[in-house]
Structures are given as structure tokens and as C-alpha cells.
Write a protein that holds these residues in place. Structure first.
Motif, PDB file in Angstrom:
ATOM      1  N   PRO A  75       0.461  -1.301  -0.023  1.00  0.00           N
ATOM      2  CA  PRO A  75      -0.145  -0.145  -0.176  1.00  0.00           C
ATOM      3  C   PRO A  75       0.731   1.441  -0.088  1.00  0.00           C
ATOM      4  N   LEU A  76       2.010   1.056   0.211  1.00  0.00           N
ATOM      5  CA  LEU A  76       2.963   2.188   0.213  1.00  0.00           C
ATOM      6  C   LEU A  76       3.090   2.841  -0.962  1.00  0.00           C
ATOM      7  N   ALA A  77       3.089   2.106  -1.953  1.00  0.00           N
ATOM      8  CA  ALA A  77       3.346   2.608  -3.621  1.00  0.00           C
ATOM      9  C   ALA A  77       2.367   2.201  -4.352  1.00  0.00           C
ATOM     10  N   ASP A  78       2.488   0.834  -5.034  1.00  0.00           N
ATOM     11  CA  ASP A  78       1.565   0.553  -6.138  1.00  0.00           C
ATOM     12  C   ASP A  78       0.291   0.093  -5.671  1.00  0.00           C
ATOM     13  N   ASN A  79      -0.254   0.030  -4.635  1.00  0.00           N
ATOM     14  CA  ASN A  79      -1.410   0.042  -4.099  1.00  0.00           C
ATOM     15  C   ASN A  79      -2.000   0.848  -3.035  1.00  0.00           C
ATOM     16  N   ILE A 134      -4.675   6.183  -1.414  1.00  0.00           N
ATOM     17  CA  ILE A 134      -5.231   7.316  -1.978  1.00  0.00           C
ATOM     18  C   ILE A 134      -5.132   7.595  -3.419  1.00  0.00           C
ATOM     19  N   THR A 135      -3.994   7.311  -4.054  1.00  0.00           N
ATOM     20  CA  THR A 135      -3.661   7.540  -5.257  1.00  0.00           C
ATOM     21  C   THR A 135      -4.179   6.556  -6.288  1.00  0.00           C
ATOM     22  N   ILE A 136      -4.271   5.323  -5.729  1.00  0.00           N
ATOM     23  CA  ILE A 136      -4.645   4.100  -6.441  1.00  0.00           C
ATOM     24  C   ILE A 136      -6.084   3.831  -6.237  1.00  0.00           C
ATOM     25  N   GLN A 137      -6.369   3.160  -5.018  1.00  0.00           N
ATOM     26  CA  GLN A 137      -7.635   2.910  -4.676  1.00  0.00           C
ATOM     27  C   GLN A 137      -8.628   3.741  -4.715  1.00  0.00           C
ATOM     28  N   VAL A 138      -8.060   5.451  -4.517  1.00  0.00           N
ATOM     29  CA  VAL A 138      -9.066   6.275  -4.553  1.00  0.00           C
ATOM     30  C   VAL A 138      -9.902   6.253  -3.260  1.00  0.00           C
ATOM     31  N   LEU A 139      -9.394   6.199  -2.121  1.00  0.00           N
ATOM     32  CA  LEU A 139     -10.116   5.845  -0.801  1.00  0.00           C
ATOM     33  C   LEU A 139      -9.411   6.852   0.250  1.00  0.00           C
ATOM     34  N   GLY A 140     -10.379   7.428   0.937  1.00  0.00           N
ATOM     35  CA  GLY A 140      -9.961   8.321   1.939  1.00  0.00           C
ATOM     36  C   GLY A 140      -9.527   9.579   1.714  1.00  0.00           C
ATOM     37  N   VAL A 164      -0.442  14.449  12.640  1.00  0.00           N
ATOM     38  CA  VAL A 164      -1.419  14.003  13.501  1.00  0.00           C
ATOM     39  C   VAL A 164      -2.661  13.224  13.186  1.00  0.00           C
ATOM     40  N   MET A 165      -3.127  13.646  11.941  1.00  0.00           N
ATOM     41  CA  MET A 165      -4.079  12.816  11.383  1.00  0.00           C
ATOM     42  C   MET A 165      -3.583  11.700  10.953  1.00  0.00           C
ATOM     43  N   ALA A 166      -2.415  11.652  10.125  1.00  0.00           N
ATOM     44  CA  ALA A 166      -1.508  10.096   9.748  1.00  0.00           C
ATOM     45  C   ALA A 166      -1.520   9.347  10.963  1.00  0.00           C
ATOM     46  N   VAL A 167      -1.249   9.739  12.212  1.00  0.00           N
ATOM     47  CA  VAL A 167      -1.046   8.759  13.420  1.00  0.00           C
ATOM     48  C   VAL A 167      -2.429   8.361  13.761  1.00  0.00           C
ATOM     49  N   SER A 168      -3.512   9.460  13.813  1.00  0.00           N
ATOM     50  CA  SER A 168      -4.701   8.834  14.284  1.00  0.00           C
ATOM     51  C   SER A 168      -5.322   7.808  13.418  1.00  0.00           C
ATOM     52  N   GLY A 209       0.656   4.046   3.976  1.00  0.00           N
ATOM     53  CA  GLY A 209       0.399   4.315   2.619  1.00  0.00           C
ATOM     54  C   GLY A 209      -0.531   5.865   2.601  1.00  0.00           C
ATOM     55  N   TYR A 210      -1.434   5.996   3.405  1.00  0.00           N
ATOM     56  CA  TYR A 210      -2.282   7.204   3.427  1.00  0.00           C
ATOM     57  C   TYR A 210      -1.645   8.331   4.107  1.00  0.00           C
ATOM     58  N   GLY A 211      -0.826   7.828   5.283  1.00  0.00           N
ATOM     59  CA  GLY A 211      -0.001   8.872   5.926  1.00  0.00           C
ATOM     60  C   GLY A 211       1.151   9.493   5.009  1.00  0.00           C
ATOM     61  N   VAL A 212       1.797   8.675   4.261  1.00  0.00           N
ATOM     62  CA  VAL A 212       2.795   9.032   3.411  1.00  0.00           C
ATOM     63  C   VAL A 212       2.386  10.433   2.436  1.00  0.00           C
ATOM     64  N   ILE A 213       1.113  10.088   1.710  1.00  0.00           N
ATOM     65  CA  ILE A 213       0.647  10.899   0.865  1.00  0.00           C
ATOM     66  C   ILE A 213       0.348  12.168   1.704  1.00  0.00           C
ATOM     67  N   LEU A 214      -0.372  12.034   2.904  1.00  0.00           N
ATOM     68  CA  LEU A 214      -0.748  13.222   3.781  1.00  0.00           C
ATOM     69  C   LEU A 214       0.381  14.032   4.050  1.00  0.00           C
ATOM     70  N   ILE A 215       1.516  13.477   4.449  1.00  0.00           N
ATOM     71  CA  ILE A 215       2.758  14.205   4.683  1.00  0.00           C
ATOM     72  C   ILE A 215       3.370  14.636   3.516  1.00  0.00           C
ATOM     73  N   ILE A 216       3.594  14.233   2.205  1.00  0.00           N
ATOM     74  CA  ILE A 216       4.120  14.701   1.290  1.00  0.00           C
ATOM     75  C   ILE A 216       3.312  15.851   0.886  1.00  0.00           C
TER      76      ILE A 216
END
Lengths: 247, 215
Positions: free
Chosen positions: B15-19, B22-28, B44-48, B141-148
Motif C-alpha cells: 500500500p505504500l506505493a503500487d496499491n 489514496i492515489t490508486i484505490q481512491v479511498l479516504g 497528527v491525522m496520519a497517526v490517528s 500509505g495514507y500517511g505518506v501521501i498526507l505528509i508529502i
């Protein structure tokens, strides 16, 4: 009356669910490939929002707020149950969605089939819970206004999904760069639409400003002038631009 | 024996990259866009979400054989709502200012599609340990996008990171600002988040053409 009108336009345009606070993006992106399904889902969202926001307003007012239980008697006046609001709001929403699902299945099987998996997912559509949570956070003062808020937020969401679905139907014929196709371009278009909606921001704050001429009128006047005097080459260029813009 | 078998580490790394959720499954998407104007709020959101998704997946996975399938959505909602209440109360107690910034978006973790999506797609059919790993992987995977997204929006929009000025002082014209650099106010407004995520998707798909959607 005036505050109703103000809230109505504010929730549709200025605080638009999609463009200002990004609620309900998942279904917004997933169901916006065709206008017909987008209309169905949009209508379902309007209905569920218009029902759940006033219901949750009643819950908030008579059960959850600090001191809300004072109607039970003096000794309950100090209770604060607001930490339960998430779980009670979501319970109301899940129940209502179930109800809508049953009604739609009974009366419009074709709509039920086309909405498919997304109808139960309205329960986890952030726009619905977001509507109730914003209603609580903004301390909407009366039941009528709460109903108004739910209805108009729903309409705002409906407009947004309708617009993006129409654009996506058209964009199929455009040469979008391959990696941007589908999801990527939809994101960027939504961003641009959001910037457009930002311009509604000043709509209700202007007090005694004279009414400004709208862009369309200006454009029309320009084209007329140019038609009358086509000799100037620079202006002719402009006129083709304007006409292309109208197309 | 290694800590994680190959299959198990795949659960975290995929889920960190190819799946990516956010960017592939379009969730959240909702929360990913709304709270990323500042890096601190993004973290904070990523940790929650990491907390809620990791624990929630375990709880659902443990109960998967006793939940009647007809009412599973309600059961899932109750589990998430309970965990989110814990997060919300903790934030209110220890980081009140931050919980004001996040406002209703902590509550909206309940309806974050990633969480329901992982419950439905994974936790209902797998054991607790694998579900835990899957939850952690997707939340990361969600947190990585959020932080970027938060990093670029805060750096370009306000010239700060975690609220600390890194590009100099825009008023006293020190650092980069001495050379005529200006903060890009556009990055602060909400629609900019959509465009940043759009560009991220573009870059990812350009690097990995197998992810490109058919026209």
C-alpha cells in the motif's frame, strides 16, 4: 426569513461540501463517470442530509449538549454527553440510509440497480456525517435552520457531482496525457472548479456596494462592438477568441 | 526466522506505493485534502488513522466469525466510532489547540473510506495478525501521501515546516526572501490540495505506466 435565505446560499455556494471542505470525495470521484448515476446519487444525498441533519440537531439539543438533559429534571442539568455524539450521529445516519435503501429498492428498481453498491456506502459518505458535525460545530440555532442547512448542503453536493460528471463525459474526447487520464485529471479539474467557487466568497459580505456588471454582459458588449467595427485587426483577433470562448 | 514472512511484509509495503489507498484505490480523499495546509496537522491525522485502522482491523478480524453479515456495516461503524472517540478525547486532553485546527475532521475518520474499505476487503476474511499488518500498511500509505502534500503546501504556502520558518523571515526580508522570493498564497487555499494530489498521481503513473487507466 433573511437568515434562512443567507444560510441557503451560503451552504450551496460558499461552504460547498465538495469544493470548500472536500466532503464526500470518495463517492464524488467514483460515481461521477455518468451524469445519470450522478443525478441518482446526488438526489439520495440531498434526501439523506435533509433528514439526518434535523434529526441529529434534535439529538444534540435534547441529549448531547452540556446541560441538554435539564428537561429531565434539575439533577441531570450538569451532565455532558457530548463525547457520545459521533456514535449517536452515525447510528442515526446508518438507520436512515437503510430506510432509504428499502424505499428505493421498492419504488425504483432501476435506480437501485444503477446505484448498486453505492447506496449502502452513503452511510460512510463523509458528506452526511460531515453535515451533522458541522451543524454541531457551527451551533445552528433552530430546527428549521438545521433542516435548511441539510437540504442546501445536499443541493451543493448535488451540483458539484452533476458538474463533474458532465465534464467527465465530455473529457473522454480530449487528448489527456496518459498518466493523467481518469483520476488525475478529475482531481485537477475539481481543484480548478474549487478556485472558481472561491469567488463566491464575497457574495454575502458586500453591504452597499453598487451592483457590478457581470462578465457575460461585458463579453456580449465587446462582441457587439467588434462586429460593428471589424477593421482593426487586433480587435478581430479578440472577437474570434471571445466566440471560441462562447463555443 | 525473520520477523515477517515475505507475504506479510508485502502486506505492509504494497500500500505504500503500487496499491496506495489514496492515489490508486481512491479511498479516504476527504481528510487527505482538508487538513494538509499544515504539516503538523497532517502528521497528527496520519497517526490517528494508523491507530484506528490498526486496532480496528484487529477487532473486526477477531469478531469476523460472529458478526451476522446483514448488520456488519453497523457493527463496523460502532467499532470505528468507539476508537475515534478515544482519539478525539485524547487529542482534546493533550493537544487542545491542534484538535481545534482539525475540528470536525477527527470525527470524519469514522467515515474515512479507507477504514471501512479495509474492514470489508481484508479484516472480514483474514486472521488478526495479518489484518493488523494490512491495517498498518494501508494507514502508512495514507500517511505518506498526507505528509508529502502537507510538506509542500506548508513549505511553499507559508515558508515554514511544523510552524518553524525555514526560508527566512518574509517581513524582515531575510534568507530566501532577500532575493525577492514570495510565499505562494495559492497553496494555502483548499483547492490547491486537489491540484497537488493530482500532480502526485501524475508523477506516480508516469513512473509506473502499468497503473495508467484506460481511456
Amino acid at each position: 426569513m433573511l437568515e434562512h435565505l443567507e444560510l441557503f446560499f451560503k451552504s450551496i455556494f460558499i461552504d460547498n461540501m465538495v469544493f470548500a471542505v472536500f466532503l464526500g470525495m470518495c463517492s464524488y470521484l467514483a460515481v461521477s463517470k455518468k451524469v445519470a448515476t450522478a443525478v441518482g446519487l446526488g438526489a439520495a444525498v440531498i434526501f439523506v442530509l435533509a433528514v439526518t441533519v434535523p434529526l441529529n440537531w434534535l439529538l444534540d439539543q435534547y441529549l448531547l449538549q452540556p446541560g441538554a438533559l435539564s428537561w429531565l429534571g434539575e439533577e441531570y442539568a450538569s451532565y455532558d454527553l457530548s463525547f457520545l455524539s459521533f456514535i449517536l450521529f452515525i447510528a442515526t445516519i446508518a438507520t436512515m440510509v437503510q430506510l432509504v435503501e428499502i424505499v428505493v429498492e421498492k419504488f425504483s428498481p432501476s435506480l437501485y440497480n444503477s446505484l448498486g453498491i453505492f447506496l449502502p456506502l452513503i452511510a460512510v459518505n463523509c458528506a452526511i456525517l460531515g453535515g451533522s458535525l458541522f451543524m454541531q460545530a457551527r451551533e445552528i440555532p433552530s430546527l428549521g435552520l438545521a433542516f435548511n442547512y441539510g437540504l442546501s448542503s445536499g443541493i451543493g453536493w448535488f451540483l458539484a457531482i452533476l458538474a463533474i460528471a458532465a465534464i467527465r463525459e465530455k473529457i473522454r474526447y480530449s487528448a489527456v496525457p496518459a498518466p493523467l487520464r481518469g483520476l488525475g485529471i478529475t482531481f485537477i479539474i475539481t481543484g480548478l472548479m474549487g478556485i472558481g467557487f472561491q469567488s463566491f466568497g464575497g457574495m454575502l459580505t458586500g453591504d452597499n456596494e453598487p451592483p457590478t456588471v457581470t462578465e457575460e454582459v461585458v463579453e456580449a458588449v465587446e462582441t457587439e462592438q467588434i462586429k460593428e467595427d471589424p477593421k482593426d485587426p487586433k480587435e478581430t483577433e479578440e472577437s474570434t477568441e471571445v466566440i471560441a470562448g462562447i463555443d | 526466522m525473520p520477523l515477517l514472512s515475505k507475504k506479510e511484509s508485502k502486506l505492509i509495503l504494497d500500500p505504500l506505493a503500487d496499491n496506495n489507498p489514496i492515489t490508486i484505490q481512491v479511498l479516504g480523499i476527504c481528510s487527505a485534502l482538508a487538513i494538509t495546509a499544515e504539516l503538523k496537522a497532517s502528521v497528527v491525522m496520519a497517526v490517528s488513522v494508523l491507530f484506528v485502522l490498526g486496532l480496528g482491523n484487529v477487532v473486526i478480524s477477531l469478531m469476523r466469525n460472529i458478526i451476522p453479515s446483514k448488520i456488519r456495516i453497523i457493527v463496523q461503524l460502532v467499532v470505528v466510532a468507539t476508537l475515534v472517540i478515544v482519539v478525539d478525547q485524547t487529542l482534546k486532553a493533550f493537544a487542545y489547540e491542534l484538535s481545534k485546527t482539525l475540528s470536525v475532521f477527527v470525527g470524519l475518520i469514522i467515515t474515512n473510506c479507507i477504514i471501512m474499505g479495509r474492514f470489508e476487503a481484508f479484516a472480514l476474511g483474514n486472521g488478526p495478525w495479518r489484518s493488523f499488518l494490512d491495517g498498518i500498511g494501508n494507514a502508512l500509505g495514507y500517511g505518506v501521501i498526507l505528509i508529502i502534500v502537507g510538506f509542500f503546501r506548508e513549505l511553499l504556502g507559508s515558508g515554514t515546516l511544523f510552524g518553524i520558518p525555514v526560508l527566512g523571515d518574509p517581513i524582515a526580508k531575510t534568507g530566501l526572501y532577500a532575493y525577492g522570493y514570495e510565499n505562494n498564497g495559492f497553496m494555502i487555499i483548499p483547492p490547491a490540495a486537489l491540484i497537488v494530489v493530482g500532480i502526485l498521481i501524475w508523477i506516480q503513473r508516469a513512473k509506473n505506466p502499468s497503473l495508467v487507466e484506460e481511456a
